[in-house]
Scaffold this motif. Structure first.
Motif, mmCIF file in Angstrom:
data_model
loop_
_atom_site.group_PDB
_atom_site.id
_atom_site.type_symbol
_atom_site.label_atom_id
_atom_site.label_comp_id
_atom_site.label_asym_id
_atom_site.label_seq_id
_atom_site.Cartn_x
_atom_site.Cartn_y
_atom_site.Cartn_z
ATOM 1 N N ASP A 78 82.671 -17.051 52.217
ATOM 2 C CA ASP A 78 82.508 -16.152 53.366
ATOM 3 C C ASP A 78 81.287 -16.507 54.214
ATOM 4 O O ASP A 78 81.321 -16.350 55.441
ATOM 5 N N ARG A 104 92.966 -20.494 51.735
ATOM 6 C CA ARG A 104 91.809 -20.004 52.495
ATOM 7 C C ARG A 104 91.560 -20.878 53.725
ATOM 8 O O ARG A 104 91.291 -20.362 54.828
ATOM 9 N N GLU A 107 94.015 -20.164 56.424
ATOM 10 C CA GLU A 107 93.744 -18.903 57.115
ATOM 11 C C GLU A 107 92.483 -18.973 57.972
ATOM 12 O O GLU A 107 92.445 -18.407 59.068
ATOM 13 N N ARG A 108 91.464 -19.649 57.451
ATOM 14 C CA ARG A 108 90.188 -19.752 58.160
ATOM 15 C C ARG A 108 89.713 -21.201 58.089
ATOM 16 O O ARG A 108 88.966 -21.586 57.196
#
Length: 236
Positions: A78, A104, A107-108
């Motif tokens: 994050d 992940r 998605e990002r």
């Protein structure tokens, strides 16, 4: 975001050339999550990669231990501006990261750099080891990652071609050529040590470093290899 694949090697003079473009893409003084397999030498690995990355450009590396047989929580990314995956036992990296890290990054997206094992698992279908193809030797036995038959499994899915590493130094180009020739993977790139291949978001490529990137494609029932040096670009 770009994908930066490094074929291995420990030439400290090459750090800026190999890792600088990855860090530049991550922004000013980026936080870099260094995903490193804990094989009993994690402090040494952490020090090595912190030194390598900070020698290439100002950045803030932080270690994310990958424990063999354990799961991976992508929430640790994050606070990261970029992701670096180190070297070691390729099957263990793939088993821990292929699902959660691949999802992940889909998605990002973040700038991604993979060294050796970290490069091999980046593809949709990852070459994780082995030295025999249907019982026939295709590369030296000591490059087999504790496997016998060549093995290909789902990887991170960051690029379509399969990736093999330490190509000239370990003789792994033959393994990749065998996999392409028999149709296990549609195509692939084998990367020499101290050499990087960057794949941009638009699919364009660039080769950096001292060695070659070997593009392997099917040809006439077998496989054809074309080698590209630093500064060259090619279509995957």
């Amino acid at each position: 975001m770009g994908i930066h694949l490094i074929g291995g090697g420990r030439d400290t003079d090459a750090y800026q050339e190999l890792y600088g473009p990855f860090l530049a893409e991550a922004g000013e003084d980026p936080a870099v999550a260094c995903l490193l397999l804990d094989e009993g030498d994690l402090p040494e690995q952490s020090d090595r990669w912190a030194a390598a990355l900070t020698a290439a450009a100002p950045c803030r590396p932080f270690t994310v231990p990958i424990l063999p047989g354990a799961g991976f929580d992508p929430a640790v990314l994050d606070a990261a501006d970029a992701v670096f995956v180190g070297g070691g036992l390729t099957p263990a990296y793939r088993a821990a990261l292929a699902g959660p890290l691949g999802r992940r990054l889909a998605e990002r997206p973040l700038p991604y750099a993979g060294f050796s094992a970290g490069a091999a698992i980046a593809s949709a279908r990852a070459v994780v080891g082995g030295w025999l193809a249907d019982g026939v030797p295709v590369c030296p036995e000591d490059t087999a990652e504790d496997l016998t038959e060549v093995a290909v499994h789902d990887g991170l899915g960051l690029l379509a071609p399969a990736v093999d590493v330490h190509a000239a130094q370990w003789g792994t180009l033959g393994r990749l050529a065998a996999l392409v020739a028999r149709g296990t993977v549609a195509s692939g790139v084998a990367i020499d040590e101290n050499t990087a291949l960057t794949v941009a978001a638009d699919g364009s490529t660039a080769v950096r470093g001292a060695g070659r990137v070997h593009l392997v494609r099917p040809y006439d029932g077998g496989a054809a290899v074309r080698s590209h040096r630093a500064g060259e670009r090619f279509a995957l």
